[in-house]
Design a protein around this motif. Structure first.
Motif: not given
Length: 864
Positions: A546-552
């Motif tokens: 929270d919040p959402g995320r895109l992670q590498l």
């Protein structure tokens, strides 16, 4: 079947060749022509030859008359052989209307005039079949080799390259270096008659004395023997100076005592009427060399026969579909298929050759769970051969899907990117659920215990859910359902490029504590870093944050994770990850650059070295690669190892994805047309082929050009077209797609019907790049550039759209977006006040006050 222009190009010939220094296509001062750039001509060297190329030192030329390229042996093949598209002169001469390396001096042009175009007499001179391979027939025919166009001021001289040499000449004109002892040789396939076969040097007539070399034993005619004396299956050798024999090592038939030729000479071959010779593998070389040793052995001419029955084709079964493939057959002009529900050709459905391209074809709209028998036969210049034995296959519906999955993927329209796709209509582990290389079928590699966690809806959406039981199977810490696809990077050498784009909904996961969304993980080949294994780029949509995320994950040096925060509660979004991998030995820890887009907007760019633990070969992994629960809906995934795809921003990929994937979100957008100014010859409108139908014709009439000059033609200039074309304009204008342009009929406000070929009936975006622009702002004296719709005049009101026809006008010094001199120009139509019809055309203009050229590239029209 005439070969297409581009498959017949000098590039194709060079690729197929066995010698060196391929020429062709060179028609300007830089040897840059309408097909491919050529190396500059060298002093003391010749242009190279035909489909086998030729060495550039000492005047080597080898011509095999289109082996492996010409297959129909018809008028079109003969026209092509004697064209600059097959082989062009290296010498630039805008006055030469037919700058082909092999120039017909008989039996080819209508009214014996090049301006009237070809009207071939195939019985006198033409490409013929030698058991399926091409050779050249001469019977009254004659042609020159390497003859450039001489100067001619005679208005009555229809063809300066025919019957113009004389004994009074004081110079020669040609591209063959015959200044040192040389040899001309050729294979005789067939020969008959008492009239003579002749070879001339610097003589384009039929009289031996009409040359700078005169006549007699030391004159221009270096070979003159009765055709019937030649020996089929043997190689004639003409040494100048030296012996002439009818076969290698054979009896000396004549002697040429003196050298005849210069560093700029040409040859002419002729067979007098009443005699006939079929020849192949013509070779011109220094006597010090022996290129004959590398050529195929001569043999006797064998007319082609109908093909033998081929082997049964290969089959791959899909949903209501059979993919049929087979091996190419030399000399084939086409293939036909037949299919039946019985193992018999009787009553079978025939698929004609006109509907089949290449060596693969999809038979669609079949009944699933029904066995089909498929037959193949080959067609050549003689006719159709026998049918093959049958191959059988049974179409079957894909697992868990009721929709029709993607069957074939065409290259993208503007950038020719060939996408590989999984479209969610089938289980990712089901046969043929994935399309690679445009038409090949495969699937993700999933174990039997992993497959149950993936399901497919009737709407063609694949769901991964490891948070809830599947039947009696309970999720646990060992649940890691992932699908692998190997070999995603065709050439795993540096630099490497990769792009994936996917439409995914992870909103359901956000309602459950600790549930993630989806993973797409790319494994690179071993980077060769000492003490460190192969790298991978693990992208995770983290709905559990929270919040959402895109992670590498662990992408950055030191094992740090790169993250981009985003809202994941509102349904489907389109994600794109593009990365470039450079050589770590040079770049160090920061050798991978990854750019992340969401719904077409860049949201992050990172440089790192990826996560350790990747595969030693390239592969892509989808699903859930950890013990955490995952829940996501996947509509489609597309990927490519194209450098172009990796280097284009998301907005530049609009309209570039396969349309049959489904909802493309921000990537949807149909390309109306694009012009990159490549392929035309350089020069202004009087010299360049850009304004001719040969470059781009109207769809409604292929004899008329798509682009038409409406003013200032000398200031409409194409440049660098052989490599990366550019177009310059000032004090000039031209139209695009005007079907009545040739009539020069002006548009007016009273027009009620469209007259163009560009569909502008929907809201559109026009873009082009301004590369150079040296116009200076000077108040009222500063020129402007305009774009008009359905208007071929310089007055905005003279159009069916009235004054609204001028959709763009800007001062030349600030023409680009943001008021800049260079950069991108973007013109968006107003959806509520639309200018255009389904039969529109465009006009581009820079007015008389533009002092310097505005140089543009990449002109594109797309729908909004």
């Amino acid at each position: 079947m005439e070969p297409s222009r581009w498959t017949r190009s000098a590039l194709a010939l060079c690729i197929m060749g066995t010698l060196t220094a391929c020429g062709g296509g060179g028609t300007d001062a830089n040897n840059e022509g309408d097909v491919i750039a050529t190396p500059p001509a060298q002093s003391g060297s010749s242009s190279s030859g035909g489909s086998s190329g030729g060495g550039s030192e000492g005047g080597t030329l080898h011509e095999d008359f289109g082996d492996g390229l010409l297959v129909n042996f018809d008028e079109a093949d003969t026209q092509f052989f004697f064209s600059q598209e097959y082989k062009a002169l290296n010498t630039a001469n805008p006055e030469d209307a037919w700058p082909s390396f092999y120039y017909p001096t008989c039996c080819f042009f209508a009214n014996d005039n090049p301006a009237d175009g070809p009207e071939v007499a195939l019985d006198q001179m033409g490409i013929v079949s030698d058991a399926g391979n091409p050779a050249l027939l001469l019977d009254t025919g004659r042609f020159t080799i390497g003859q450039t166009r001489p100067e001619s001021d005679d208005p009555e001289d229809l063809d300066p390259k025919k019957d113009t040499t004389t004994s009074d000449d004081i110079s020669t004109w040609g591209e063959l270096d015959l200044s040192d002892h040389y040899r001309v040789s050729f294979c005789v396939k067939a020969a008959s008659g008492t009239r003579n076969m002749q070879v001339y040097v610097d003589n384009n007539t039929s009289g031996e004395a009409n040359s700078i070399w005169g006549g007699g034993s030391q004159g221009s005619r270096i070979f003159n023997v009765p055709a019937g004396d030649l020996i089929p299956g043997k190689r004639v050798q003409i040494n100048v100076p030296g012996d002439i024999t009818y076969e290698q090592g054979g009896e000396v038939k004549d002697i040429r005592p003196e050298l005849v030729g210069t560093a700029g000479s040409f040859l002419q071959l002729r067979v007098e009427g009443g005699s006939s010779v079929i020849l192949d593998d013509l070779l011109v070389e220094p006597q010090a060399e022996d290129g004959q040793a590398d050529l195929p052995a001569c043999n006797v001419y064998q007319p082609a026969t109908a093909p033998e029955a081929p082997e049964a084709p290969g089959l791959f079964a899909g949903d209501a579909l059979l993919v049929v493939s087979w091996s190419e057959v030399v000399g084939a002009t086409g293939y036909e298929l037949a299919y039946n529900t019985e193992d018999s050709i009787e009553g079978a459905t025939i698929i004609p050759a006109a509907e089949i391209e290449g060596s693969q074809h999809d038979i669609e709209a079949l009944e699933n769970d029904t066995e089909y028998f498929v037959f193949l036969r080959v067609i050549n210049s003689v006719g159709a051969g026998e049918w093959s034995e049958s191959a059988s296959g049974t179409p079957i519906a894909p697992e868990g899907a009721a929709c029709t999955s993607t069957q074939k993927v065409e290259p993208s329209p503007a950038h020719s990117i060939l996408w590989n796709v999984y479209d969610g209509c089938a289980h990712p582990g089901a046969d043929m659920s994935v399309v690679i290389n445009g038409s090949d079928r495969t699937q993700f590699d999933l174990g039997d215990n992993e497959k149950p966690w993936f399901t497919v809806s009737e709407q063609g959406v694949m769901t991964l859910n490891t948070n809830e039981p599947v039947g009696e199977i309970q999720p646990d810490e060992e649940t890691k359902p992932v699908g692998d696809l190997s070999g995603i990077i065709a050439d795993p050498t540096y630099p490497m490029h990769f792009t994936w784009i996917a439409r995914i909904d992870t909103s359901l996961a956000t309602t459950k504590d600790g549930v993630r969304g989806f993973e797409i993980e790319t494994h690179l080949a071993d980077a060769g870093i000492e003490g460190r294994g192969p790298a991978r780029i693990k992208a995770i949509i983290r709905s559990d944050k929270d919040p959402g995320r895109l992670q590498l994950e662990k992408f950055l040096p030191g094992g740090e994770t790169a993250e981009v925060d985003m809202n994941l509660t509102d349904g489907f979004h389109t994600y794109q990850l593009s990365f470039v991998v450079k050589d770590p030995a040079i770049e160090g820890d920061n050798y991978i650059t990854a750019t992340v887009y969401r719904d077409g907007v860049e949201v992050g760019s990172f440089t790192g070295n990826g996560r350790e633990g990747g595969s030693s070969s390239s592969k892509m992994r989808i699903g859930e690669g950890s013990s955490s629960p995952f829940h996501a809906n996947v509509d489609w995934i597309a990927w490519s190892d194209s450098q172009t795809a990796a280097e284009l921003a998301a907005e530049e990929l609009v309209g570039e994805l396969p349309e049959n994937l489904g909802d493309l979100g921000s990537y949807s957008g149909k390309l109306v047309f694009k012009e990159n100014f490549n392929g035309a010859t350089d020069g202004d409108s009087g010299d360049s082929t850009f304004f001719t139908p040969d470059y781009r014709a109207l769809e409604s009439d292929n004899t008329k050009p798509f682009y038409f000059v409406t003013g200032g033609g000398s200031r409409l200039v194409v440049s660098d077209s052989a490599t990366d074309g550019k177009f310059s304009i000032n004090d000039a204008r031209f139209t695009m797609g005007d079907t009545l342009a040739h009539t020069e009929q002006e548009t007016s406000a009273e027009d009620t019907m469209g007259r163009g070929e560009i569909d502008l009936s929907k809201p559109y975006i026009i873009t082009f790049d301004v590369l150079t622009n040296e116009n200076a702002e000077d108040g009222d004296q500063t020129g402007k550039c305009q774009v008009y719709v359905d208007n071929n005049t310089s007055s905005s009101s003279k159009s069916m759209h009235g004054g609204d026809s001028k959709i763009f006008e800007e001062l030349a010094p600030v023409i680009a977006d943001g008021g800049k001199a260079t950069g991108t120009v973007t013109i968006e139509s107003d959806p509520d006040d639309h200018v255009g019809t389904d039969k529109s055309f465009l006009q581009l203009r820079c007015d008389s006050r533009t002092e310097a050229p505005v140089t543009i590239d990449n002109f594109k029209v797309t729908y909004q």
